[in-house]
Scaffold this motif. Structure first.
Motif, mmCIF file in Angstrom:
data_model
loop_
_atom_site.group_PDB
_atom_site.id
_atom_site.type_symbol
_atom_site.label_atom_id
_atom_site.label_comp_id
_atom_site.label_asym_id
_atom_site.label_seq_id
_atom_site.Cartn_x
_atom_site.Cartn_y
_atom_site.Cartn_z
ATOM 1 N N PRO A 50 -1.893 -4.931 2.415
ATOM 2 C CA PRO A 50 -2.873 -5.103 3.494
ATOM 3 C C PRO A 50 -3.572 -6.461 3.458
ATOM 4 O O PRO A 50 -3.768 -7.050 2.393
ATOM 5 C CB PRO A 50 -3.866 -3.973 3.248
ATOM 6 N N ASN A 51 -3.949 -6.932 4.650
ATOM 7 C CA ASN A 51 -4.761 -8.145 4.775
ATOM 8 C C ASN A 51 -6.238 -7.854 4.545
ATOM 9 O O ASN A 51 -7.006 -8.741 4.225
ATOM 10 C CB ASN A 51 -4.589 -8.760 6.166
ATOM 11 N N HIS A 52 -6.634 -6.606 4.753
ATOM 12 C CA HIS A 52 -8.015 -6.171 4.573
ATOM 13 C C HIS A 52 -7.987 -4.679 4.262
ATOM 14 O O HIS A 52 -6.954 -4.022 4.416
ATOM 15 C CB HIS A 52 -8.864 -6.466 5.814
ATOM 16 N N ALA A 53 -9.112 -4.149 3.848
ATOM 17 C CA ALA A 53 -9.186 -2.731 3.483
ATOM 18 C C ALA A 53 -8.931 -1.851 4.705
ATOM 19 O O ALA A 53 -9.392 -2.152 5.810
ATOM 20 C CB ALA A 53 -10.551 -2.407 2.893
ATOM 21 N N PHE A 54 -8.182 -0.777 4.506
ATOM 22 C CA PHE A 54 -7.977 0.194 5.570
ATOM 23 C C PHE A 54 -9.245 1.012 5.759
ATOM 24 O O PHE A 54 -9.898 1.391 4.795
ATOM 25 C CB PHE A 54 -6.817 1.130 5.226
ATOM 26 N N THR A 55 -9.579 1.285 7.013
ATOM 27 C CA THR A 55 -10.801 2.040 7.291
ATOM 28 C C THR A 55 -10.544 3.273 8.136
ATOM 29 O O THR A 55 -11.476 3.978 8.482
ATOM 30 C CB THR A 55 -11.828 1.152 8.021
ATOM 31 N N GLY A 56 -9.285 3.530 8.485
ATOM 32 C CA GLY A 56 -8.999 4.676 9.340
ATOM 33 C C GLY A 56 -7.664 5.305 9.007
ATOM 34 O O GLY A 56 -6.834 4.723 8.309
ATOM 35 N N LEU A 57 -7.485 6.502 9.502
ATOM 36 C CA LEU A 57 -6.259 7.257 9.322
ATOM 37 C C LEU A 57 -5.984 7.995 10.617
ATOM 38 O O LEU A 57 -6.897 8.576 11.215
ATOM 39 C CB LEU A 57 -6.431 8.267 8.176
ATOM 40 N N ARG A 58 -4.737 7.965 11.073
ATOM 41 C CA ARG A 58 -4.367 8.684 12.291
ATOM 42 C C ARG A 58 -3.241 9.651 11.946
ATOM 43 O O ARG A 58 -2.229 9.267 11.387
ATOM 44 C CB ARG A 58 -3.923 7.717 13.374
ATOM 45 N N ILE A 59 -3.426 10.902 12.299
ATOM 46 C CA ILE A 59 -2.416 11.929 12.093
ATOM 47 C C ILE A 59 -1.971 12.390 13.467
ATOM 48 O O ILE A 59 -2.792 12.773 14.299
ATOM 49 C CB ILE A 59 -2.974 13.114 11.273
ATOM 50 N N GLN A 60 -0.667 12.333 13.722
ATOM 51 C CA GLN A 60 -0.116 12.707 15.021
ATOM 52 C C GLN A 60 0.975 13.745 14.834
ATOM 53 O O GLN A 60 1.570 13.848 13.773
ATOM 54 C CB GLN A 60 0.507 11.491 15.699
ATOM 55 N N SER A 61 1.248 14.477 15.896
ATOM 56 C CA SER A 61 2.322 15.459 15.900
ATOM 57 C C SER A 61 3.013 15.443 17.252
ATOM 58 O O SER A 61 2.357 15.282 18.284
ATOM 59 C CB SER A 61 1.771 16.855 15.633
ATOM 60 N N PRO A 62 4.338 15.639 17.259
ATOM 61 C CA PRO A 62 5.034 15.737 18.548
ATOM 62 C C PRO A 62 4.766 17.073 19.247
ATOM 63 O O PRO A 62 5.090 17.240 20.404
ATOM 64 C CB PRO A 62 6.506 15.605 18.167
ATOM 65 N N GLN A 63 4.157 18.003 18.548
ATOM 66 C CA GLN A 63 3.867 19.323 19.139
ATOM 67 C C GLN A 63 2.535 19.269 19.872
ATOM 68 O O GLN A 63 1.558 18.729 19.373
ATOM 69 C CB GLN A 63 3.805 20.385 18.041
ATOM 70 N N ASN A 64 2.479 19.866 21.046
ATOM 71 C CA ASN A 64 1.238 19.878 21.821
ATOM 72 C C ASN A 64 0.194 20.813 21.240
ATOM 73 O O ASN A 64 -0.991 20.622 21.447
ATOM 74 C CB ASN A 64 1.524 20.271 23.269
ATOM 75 N N ASN A 65 0.606 21.831 20.520
ATOM 76 C CA ASN A 65 -0.335 22.825 20.004
ATOM 77 C C ASN A 65 -0.704 22.570 18.541
ATOM 78 O O ASN A 65 -1.079 23.475 17.828
ATOM 79 C CB ASN A 65 0.246 24.230 20.155
ATOM 80 N N PHE A 66 -0.624 21.347 18.098
ATOM 81 C CA PHE A 66 -0.928 20.973 16.725
ATOM 82 C C PHE A 66 -2.424 21.116 16.473
ATOM 83 O O PHE A 66 -3.246 20.552 17.189
ATOM 84 C CB PHE A 66 -0.471 19.534 16.489
ATOM 85 N N VAL A 67 -2.804 21.885 15.458
ATOM 86 C CA VAL A 67 -4.208 22.106 15.118
ATOM 87 C C VAL A 67 -4.389 21.872 13.629
ATOM 88 O O VAL A 67 -3.646 22.419 12.811
ATOM 89 C CB VAL A 67 -4.643 23.553 15.467
ATOM 90 N N ILE A 68 -5.371 21.048 13.270
ATOM 91 C CA ILE A 68 -5.731 20.868 11.867
ATOM 92 C C ILE A 68 -6.816 21.874 11.554
ATOM 93 O O ILE A 68 -7.891 21.837 12.144
ATOM 94 C CB ILE A 68 -6.211 19.431 11.597
ATOM 95 N N LYS A 69 -6.520 22.788 10.622
ATOM 96 C CA LYS A 69 -7.487 23.847 10.306
ATOM 97 C C LYS A 69 -8.468 23.437 9.224
ATOM 98 O O LYS A 69 -9.579 23.945 9.180
ATOM 99 C CB LYS A 69 -6.744 25.115 9.903
ATOM 100 N N SER A 70 -8.067 22.528 8.327
ATOM 101 C CA SER A 70 -9.016 22.065 7.322
ATOM 102 C C SER A 70 -8.578 20.718 6.762
ATOM 103 O O SER A 70 -7.396 20.407 6.727
ATOM 104 C CB SER A 70 -9.163 23.070 6.183
ATOM 105 N N VAL A 71 -9.573 19.932 6.378
ATOM 106 C CA VAL A 71 -9.357 18.653 5.718
ATOM 107 C C VAL A 71 -10.260 18.639 4.498
ATOM 108 O O VAL A 71 -11.456 18.916 4.600
ATOM 109 C CB VAL A 71 -9.704 17.464 6.640
ATOM 110 N N ILE A 72 -9.687 18.332 3.360
ATOM 111 C CA ILE A 72 -10.457 18.236 2.119
ATOM 112 C C ILE A 72 -10.279 16.829 1.575
ATOM 113 O O ILE A 72 -9.153 16.351 1.429
ATOM 114 C CB ILE A 72 -9.984 19.268 1.082
ATOM 115 N N TYR A 73 -11.377 16.155 1.314
ATOM 116 C CA TYR A 73 -11.359 14.782 0.809
ATOM 117 C C TYR A 73 -11.756 14.786 -0.657
ATOM 118 O O TYR A 73 -12.806 15.313 -1.014
ATOM 119 C CB TYR A 73 -12.333 13.935 1.642
#
Length: 90
Positions: A59-82
């Motif tokens: 990287p040229n600089h620190a990453f500050t974001g994350l993008r999660i995508q799905s080809p499915q229209n009904n994609f649901v994230i039920k939980s995220v643990i950091y």
């Protein structure tokens, strides 16, 4: 897939700045996805490690974001643990 096309320094090899993919081996409808991310790499574990990907970045600089995508229209994230990782450096 993991896309490194805009990940920083990429001009040293023609195949580096691309979208890399791995097949999903499970046919289940639910996904268990774990990501381990640090300053210059990401590891993806899908379906309890049945499908795995590792990518390194320059990287040229620190990453500050994350993008999660799905080809499915009904994609649901039920939980995220950091869980922050502790540095091995003092």
């Amino acid at each position: 897939f993991i896309d490194r096309s805009n990940s920083g320094i990429v001009n040293f090899h023609r195949d580096f700045a691309k979208r890399h993919s791995a097949p999903r081996l499970s046919s289940g409808k639910k996904w268990n996805l774990k990501l381990v991310i640090d300053d210059a790499s990401v590891e993806l574990f899908a379906d309890d490690g049945l499908s795995v990907m590792t990518e390194i970045f320059f990287p040229n600089h620190a990453f500050t974001g994350l993008r999660i995508q799905s080809p499915q229209n009904n994609f649901v994230i039920k939980s995220v643990i950091y869980h922050p990782l502790k540095s091995i450096w003092r």
